[in-house]
Design a protein around this motif. Structure first.
Motif, short mmCIF file in Angstrom:
data_model
loop_
_atom_site.label_atom_id
_atom_site.label_comp_id
_atom_site.label_asym_id
_atom_site.label_seq_id
_atom_site.Cartn_x
_atom_site.Cartn_y
_atom_site.Cartn_z
N UNK A 272 -10.18 47.99 27.04
CA UNK A 272 -10.29 49.18 26.21
C UNK A 272 -9.12 49.44 25.29
N UNK A 273 -8.16 48.52 25.25
CA UNK A 273 -6.98 48.72 24.41
C UNK A 273 -6.85 47.59 23.40
N UNK A 274 -6.03 47.84 22.37
CA UNK A 274 -5.78 46.81 21.38
C UNK A 274 -4.79 45.78 21.91
N UNK A 275 -4.86 44.58 21.35
CA UNK A 275 -3.89 43.56 21.70
C UNK A 275 -2.52 43.99 21.20
N UNK B 45 -3.23 37.96 29.04
CA UNK B 45 -2.04 37.58 28.27
C UNK B 45 -2.37 36.36 27.41
N UNK B 46 -2.02 36.46 26.14
CA UNK B 46 -2.32 35.41 25.17
C UNK B 46 -1.03 34.82 24.61
N UNK B 47 -1.03 33.51 24.51
CA UNK B 47 0.06 32.79 23.86
C UNK B 47 -0.25 32.68 22.37
N UNK C 1 4.12 36.03 23.14
CA UNK C 1 3.12 36.45 24.12
C UNK C 1 2.60 37.82 23.71
N UNK C 2 1.28 37.95 23.74
CA UNK C 2 0.60 39.22 23.52
C UNK C 2 -0.21 39.52 24.78
N UNK C 3 -0.66 40.75 24.87
CA UNK C 3 -1.55 41.10 25.98
C UNK C 3 -2.58 42.13 25.51
N UNK C 4 -3.70 42.12 26.20
CA UNK C 4 -4.75 43.07 25.89
C UNK C 4 -5.36 43.58 27.18
N UNK C 5 -5.21 44.87 27.40
CA UNK C 5 -5.79 45.52 28.56
C UNK C 5 -7.19 46.02 28.20
#
Length: 121
Positions: free
Chosen positions: A42-45, A93-95, A36-40
């Motif tokens: 204005x921010x990088x993943x 949130x990315x799988x 799992x990754x996430x990206x807020x």
């Protein structure tokens, strides 16, 4: 073709919990690591948690002791249990899954479309 479909995102107050699910489908011979990754905004993943096939999970320092990643190899699925959520956990949130489509091919990384998690204070 390999597709990853996430579900379980939503809005929750700080201190609450959510459980994300991701199921892989299509032509799949073997899935190595799932993550799992996430990206807020204005921010990088960034990597949240990763679980190798049959291995020990690892977590980013920001989510240790609050999030738990697990997988069901029979269903080609990965889950993320998120407890004690904080406003700074707000992100898409990315799988992610490293997939071999046949015995002879290399492993390629695949991504889901993302699911929004919003934590209010």
């Amino acid at each position: 073709q390999v597709q990853l479909v996430e579900s379980g995102g939503g809005s929750v107050q700080a201190g609450g919990s959510l459980r994300l699910s991701c199921v892989a489908s299509g032509t799949i011979f073997n899935i190595a690591a799932m993550a799992w990754y996430r990206q807020a905004p204005g921010k990088q993943r960034e990597l949240v948690a990763r679980i190798p096939s049959g291995g020990i999970p690892n977590y980013s320092d920001s989510v240790k002791c609050r999030f738990t990643i697990s997988r069901d190899n029979a269903k080609d699925a990965v889950f993320l249990q998120m407890n004690s959520l904080k406003p700074e956990d707000t992100a898409v949130y990315y799988c992610n899954a490293d997939v071999k489509v046949t015995f002879y091919t290399s492993t390629f990384s695949h991504w889901g479309q993302g699911t929004q998690v919003t934590v209010s204070s």
